[in-house]
Structure formats: C-alpha cells, structure tokens
Design a protein around this motif. Structure first.
Motif, PDB file in Angstrom:
ATOM      1  N   ASP A  18       0.927  -0.750  -0.951  1.00 54.66           N
ATOM      2  CA  ASP A  18       1.899  -0.971   0.109  1.00 54.66           C
ATOM      3  C   ASP A  18       1.731  -2.346   0.732  1.00 54.66           C
ATOM      4  OD1 ASP A  18       3.467   1.365   0.210  1.00 54.66           O
ATOM      5  OD2 ASP A  18       1.793   2.459   1.097  1.00 54.66           O
ATOM      6  N   PRO A  19       2.814  -3.067   0.941  1.00 53.80           N
ATOM      7  CA  PRO A  19       2.706  -4.345   1.662  1.00 53.80           C
ATOM      8  C   PRO A  19       2.300  -4.087   3.101  1.00 53.80           C
ATOM      9  CG  PRO A  19       5.005  -3.712   1.407  1.00 53.80           C
ATOM     10  CD  PRO A  19       4.208  -2.740   0.590  1.00 53.80           C
ATOM     11  N   PRO A  20       1.702  -5.051   3.749  1.00 52.20           N
ATOM     12  CA  PRO A  20       1.299  -4.861   5.141  1.00 52.20           C
ATOM     13  C   PRO A  20       2.522  -4.681   6.030  1.00 52.20           C
ATOM     14  CG  PRO A  20       1.087  -7.175   4.517  1.00 52.20           C
ATOM     15  CD  PRO A  20       1.376  -6.409   3.260  1.00 52.20           C
ATOM     16  N   PRO A  21       2.393  -3.937   7.132  1.00 55.61           N
ATOM     17  CA  PRO A  21       3.537  -3.756   8.030  1.00 55.61           C
ATOM     18  C   PRO A  21       3.968  -5.078   8.663  1.00 55.61           C
ATOM     19  CG  PRO A  21       1.515  -2.922   9.034  1.00 55.61           C
ATOM     20  CD  PRO A  21       1.189  -3.221   7.606  1.00 55.61           C
ATOM     21  N   THR A  22       5.240  -5.174   8.943  1.00 60.34           N
ATOM     22  CA  THR A  22       5.761  -6.362   9.611  1.00 60.34           C
ATOM     23  C   THR A  22       5.190  -6.447  11.021  1.00 60.34           C
ATOM     24  OG1 THR A  22       7.817  -6.201   8.357  1.00 60.34           O
ATOM     25  CG2 THR A  22       7.873  -7.499  10.379  1.00 60.34           C
ATOM     26  N   PRO A  23       4.831  -7.630  11.487  1.00 62.45           N
ATOM     27  CA  PRO A  23       4.328  -7.753  12.865  1.00 62.45           C
ATOM     28  C   PRO A  23       5.329  -7.186  13.866  1.00 62.45           C
ATOM     29  CG  PRO A  23       3.985  -9.796  11.663  1.00 62.45           C
ATOM     30  CD  PRO A  23       4.820  -8.917  10.778  1.00 62.45           C
ATOM     31  N   PHE A  24       4.817  -6.540  14.905  1.00 62.07           N
ATOM     32  CA  PHE A  24       5.689  -5.950  15.921  1.00 62.07           C
ATOM     33  C   PHE A  24       6.562  -7.018  16.566  1.00 62.07           C
ATOM     34  CE2 PHE A  24       6.497  -4.825  20.370  1.00 62.07           C
ATOM     35  CZ  PHE A  24       7.168  -3.627  20.211  1.00 62.07           C
ATOM     36  N   ASP A  26       7.227 -11.125  16.193  1.00 59.67           N
ATOM     37  CA  ASP A  26       6.929 -12.335  15.433  1.00 59.67           C
ATOM     38  C   ASP A  26       7.780 -13.480  15.965  1.00 59.67           C
ATOM     39  OD1 ASP A  26       6.183 -14.221  13.620  1.00 59.67           O
ATOM     40  OD2 ASP A  26       6.992 -13.212  11.855  1.00 59.67           O
ATOM     41  N   ALA A  27       7.239 -14.206  16.953  1.00 64.96           N
ATOM     42  CA  ALA A  27       7.986 -15.303  17.575  1.00 64.96           C
ATOM     43  C   ALA A  27       8.278 -16.427  16.589  1.00 64.96           C
ATOM     44  CB  ALA A  27       7.202 -15.843  18.771  1.00 64.96           C
ATOM     45  N   GLU A  28       7.448 -16.550  15.564  1.00 65.82           N
ATOM     46  CA  GLU A  28       7.645 -17.622  14.579  1.00 65.82           C
ATOM     47  C   GLU A  28       8.958 -17.456  13.833  1.00 65.82           C
ATOM     48  OE1 GLU A  28       5.311 -19.603  10.741  1.00 65.82           O
ATOM     49  OE2 GLU A  28       4.351 -18.041  11.956  1.00 65.82           O
ATOM     50  N   GLU A  29       9.442 -16.217  13.735  1.00 66.95           N
ATOM     51  CA  GLU A  29      10.723 -15.979  13.063  1.00 66.95           C
ATOM     52  C   GLU A  29      11.861 -16.771  13.710  1.00 66.95           C
ATOM     53  OE1 GLU A  29      11.655 -11.947  10.831  1.00 66.95           O
ATOM     54  OE2 GLU A  29      11.074 -11.584  12.907  1.00 66.95           O
ATOM     55  N   LEU A  30      11.762 -16.970  15.016  1.00 63.25           N
ATOM     56  CA  LEU A  30      12.832 -17.651  15.739  1.00 63.25           C
ATOM     57  C   LEU A  30      12.999 -19.107  15.312  1.00 63.25           C
ATOM     58  CD1 LEU A  30      12.144 -16.192  19.288  1.00 63.25           C
ATOM     59  CD2 LEU A  30      14.095 -15.666  17.821  1.00 63.25           C
ATOM     60  N   THR A  31      12.016 -19.643  14.607  1.00 67.09           N
ATOM     61  CA  THR A  31      12.087 -21.031  14.148  1.00 67.09           C
ATOM     62  C   THR A  31      12.617 -21.142  12.720  1.00 67.09           C
ATOM     63  OG1 THR A  31       9.813 -21.038  13.281  1.00 67.09           O
ATOM     64  CG2 THR A  31      10.100 -21.576  15.622  1.00 67.09           C
ATOM     65  N   PHE A 110      17.099   0.356  13.604  1.00 68.05           N
ATOM     66  CA  PHE A 110      16.118   1.040  14.461  1.00 68.05           C
ATOM     67  C   PHE A 110      15.116   1.824  13.618  1.00 68.05           C
ATOM     68  CE2 PHE A 110      15.010   4.794  17.182  1.00 68.05           C
ATOM     69  CZ  PHE A 110      14.276   4.100  18.137  1.00 68.05           C
ATOM     70  N   GLY A 111      15.608   2.548  12.612  1.00 66.48           N
ATOM     71  CA  GLY A 111      14.705   3.309  11.750  1.00 66.48           C
ATOM     72  C   GLY A 111      13.741   2.413  10.995  1.00 66.48           C
ATOM     73  N   LEU A 112      14.236   1.297  10.478  1.00 61.36           N
ATOM     74  CA  LEU A 112      13.374   0.360   9.756  1.00 61.36           C
ATOM     75  C   LEU A 112      12.396  -0.335  10.699  1.00 61.36           C
ATOM     76  CD1 LEU A 112      16.022  -1.177   7.339  1.00 61.36           C
ATOM     77  CD2 LEU A 112      14.203   0.446   6.763  1.00 61.36           C
ATOM     78  N   PHE A 113      12.799  -0.546  11.946  1.00 60.23           N
ATOM     79  CA  PHE A 113      11.881  -1.111  12.939  1.00 60.23           C
ATOM     80  C   PHE A 113      10.744  -0.137  13.231  1.00 60.23           C
ATOM     81  CE2 PHE A 113      10.835  -1.054  17.536  1.00 60.23           C
ATOM     82  CZ  PHE A 113      10.068  -2.210  17.580  1.00 60.23           C
ATOM     83  N   VAL A 118      10.873  -4.212   9.866  1.00 56.09           N
ATOM     84  CA  VAL A 118      11.414  -5.406  10.508  1.00 56.09           C
ATOM     85  C   VAL A 118      10.746  -5.560  11.869  1.00 56.09           C
ATOM     86  CG1 VAL A 118      13.663  -5.319   9.354  1.00 56.09           C
ATOM     87  CG2 VAL A 118      13.354  -4.145  11.528  1.00 56.09           C
ATOM     88  N   SER A 119      10.676  -6.795  12.348  1.00 54.10           N
ATOM     89  CA  SER A 119      10.046  -7.064  13.639  1.00 54.10           C
ATOM     90  C   SER A 119      11.012  -6.757  14.781  1.00 54.10           C
ATOM     91  CB  SER A 119       9.612  -8.526  13.709  1.00 54.10           C
ATOM     92  OG  SER A 119      10.752  -9.370  13.775  1.00 54.10           O
ATOM     93  N   LEU A 120      10.467  -6.728  15.997  1.00 54.62           N
ATOM     94  CA  LEU A 120      11.295  -6.484  17.180  1.00 54.62           C
ATOM     95  C   LEU A 120      12.335  -7.588  17.342  1.00 54.62           C
ATOM     96  CD1 LEU A 120      11.868  -4.883  19.776  1.00 54.62           C
ATOM     97  CD2 LEU A 120      10.147  -6.278  20.929  1.00 54.62           C
ATOM     98  N   VAL A 121      11.937  -8.828  17.112  1.00 59.65           N
ATOM     99  CA  VAL A 121      12.870  -9.955  17.239  1.00 59.65           C
ATOM    100  C   VAL A 121      14.058  -9.776  16.306  1.00 59.65           C
ATOM    101  CG1 VAL A 121      13.154 -12.430  16.825  1.00 59.65           C
ATOM    102  CG2 VAL A 121      11.119 -11.597  18.009  1.00 59.65           C
ATOM    103  N   ARG A 122      13.778  -9.497  15.051  1.00 59.16           N
ATOM    104  CA  ARG A 122      14.858  -9.337  14.065  1.00 59.16           C
ATOM    105  C   ARG A 122      15.705  -8.117  14.388  1.00 59.16           C
ATOM    106  NH1 ARG A 122      15.792 -11.304   8.720  1.00 59.16           N
ATOM    107  NH2 ARG A 122      13.935 -12.594   8.998  1.00 59.16           N
TER     108      ARG A 122
END
Length: 283
Positions: A18-24, A26-31, A110-113, A118-122
């Motif tokens: 299993d791949p690691p879970p997405t960070p809750f 991830d502020a870096e995504e905004l860039t 929401f389910g995928l979060f 997916v992260s909270l930001v996304r």
C-alpha cells in the motif's frame, strides 16, 4: 511498490504494498500548478454534468406534459434520465481521472479524504470547484431554457410527496454508499495489481452505479447522491421546497460516503488491523 510474480493459474500478477496515506494537510500543494489544473478540471466537469443532466430532466418533463400538448408516455422517461446521469459520469470520469481523479461529487471527495487518498487542501478546493461548477451548469440551463426552467422545477431535488424524511435520508445514504463503494473498488490499486491480467475500466462501473441508483431513487428524492448537483439546482431554482429538504442532500451523501470509506478501508482491506499489527510487531 509492485513486482511481477507467477500466479497460481499461470497469470502474471504482482506483489503489492500500500502507498503511504496522503498527508492530512499539505500546504506545499498550494504551490503546484497540478493542483489548480485539477481544480479547474473538477469545475468544468461538474458544469458539464449539470448542464446535460438537468436539460435532460427538463426535456423529459416538456415531452410528457399533456397540458402543454405532450404525450404522457413521451420523452426519455426515468430510464433515459438515469442513463443521462450514469453516462455523463462515465464520460467525465474517463476524461478527468488522469488529471483530478474524476471526483465530480463532494461526497466522493469526502470519502476519499476520510480514506487519506486526498489531502484536506485538495478536498476543500475540489468541493468548492464542484459547487461552483454545478451552479454555472444549471445557470446555463436556465439561460437557454428560460421559458421552461421554472415551470418544470428547474431539475431541483426535493422529497417526493408521500415519503417521510427518514425514507428520503435513507435513500440518499444507501445510494451514496453504493456509488462511493464502487469508486473505492474500481480504483483500488491493490486489486489492479493483483488482477493485472484483467483490464478494468474504472469509469464504467462508476457510471453504472450512478445509473442503477437513479433508477431506484428518482421516485423518492429525484436522486441526489451528489451535494454539488443538489446545491447548484437549488441555488438557481431558489424556491422554498428544495431548500426545505436541502439538508437531506448533504447529510445523506456524506454519511453514505463515510460508511463506504470505513467499510472498504477497514473491513475489506483491513487497513486498520494491518496497521495495528505492524505497531505491535515493532513494539
């Protein structure tokens, strides 16, 4: 990670981790441009989804309105409306899956979060884009069909006469569970690795899930299972009945999505027990 191994029946299968879970968060995504490209894809896909499906609903009501010269058996009927919703989801998921994942639905997001896909930001940006896309899509319908839009209910979801609030809420919970459970199953990377000899086109079962749920629940709630779809139609139509029942089309889908995420991740995939076992082994 996956590597080729020889299966029990001679098929080439793969080990899978299993791949690691997405960070809750991830502020870096905004860039990253990839995030905004995905958000735009969700907006456009939801706009197109609402435009085609709500037009189909209104077109059916025009064709079947005997008072306006229509035929009671005319139009596409519930079957055709269900095909319109399921078919559009199939098309749009196919087109956008490689860009945004093809959610087109806040309940799916929401389910995928909850499953840490997916992260909270996304998740938040997707939901905002989906709701705005839905409003724009229904707005185009009203602009192009202004003479019929209000007369035939604007494609807005509301609880049908004769059904209790509990029945409507249950219909939305179960219908969304079917959809989100199908999304998890059709896109499960472990399944794709294990059954790599079986080509799976994920948008197809997802579209069929939407089709089947609409067949079952159109007579009850008009079928929401997508808060953006219900919200966009309610905003543009803006009458009291859809707003009075509107909470059902958020609470029901979110509960259904949460149950589907829990069922798939912790019962079928047993992610929770595996994590607990790993923790005990390390201790």
């Amino acid at each position: 990670m996956a590597k080729e191994v020889e299966g029990a029946e001679g098929f080439a299968t793969r080990d899978y981790e299993d791949p690691p879970p997405t960070p809750f968060f991830d502020a870096e995504e905004l860039t990253k441009w990839s995030l905004y490209r995905a958000v735009i894809a969700e907006f456009v896909a939801t706009l197109l989804f609402l435009y085609v499906t709500v037009l189909t609903v209104i077109g059916y009501k025009i064709s079947s309105d005997t008072k306006a010269g229509g035929d009671e058996c005319g139009g596409v009927g519930i079957l055709g409306i269900s095909w319109a919703f399921g078919g559009m989801i199939f098309i749009l998921v196919y087109c956008t899956a490689g860009i945004s994942g093809g959610h087109i639905n806040p309940a799916v997001t929401f389910g995928l979060f909850l499953a840490r896909k997916v992260s909270l930001v996304r998740a938040v940006l997707y939901m905002v884009a989906q709701c705005l896309g839905a409003i724009c899509g229904v707005g185009f319908v009203k602009a192009f069909q202004s003479s019929y839009y209000v007369r035939y209910g604007g494609g807005a979801n509301s609880l049908a006469d004769g059904y209790s609030t509990g029945t409507g809420l249950a219909a939305e919970i179960i219908g969304t569970f079917v959809l989100v459970y199908t999304v998890f199953s059709a896109t499960d990377p472990k399944r794709n690795a294990r059954d790599s000899h079986v080509p799976v086109l994920a948008p197809l079962p997802i579209g069929f899930a939407v089709f089947m749920v609409h067949l079952a629940t159109i007579p009850i709630t008009g079928t929401g299972i997508n808060p953006a779809r219900s919200f966009g139609a309610a905003v543009i139509y803006n009458e009291s009945k859809p707003w009075d029942d509107h909470w059902i089309f958020w609470v029901g889908p979110f509960i259904g999505a949460a149950i589907a995420a829990f069922y798939h991740q912790f019962v079928l995939r047993a992610s929770g027990s595996k994590s607990l076992g790993s923790f005990r082994s390390a201790a």
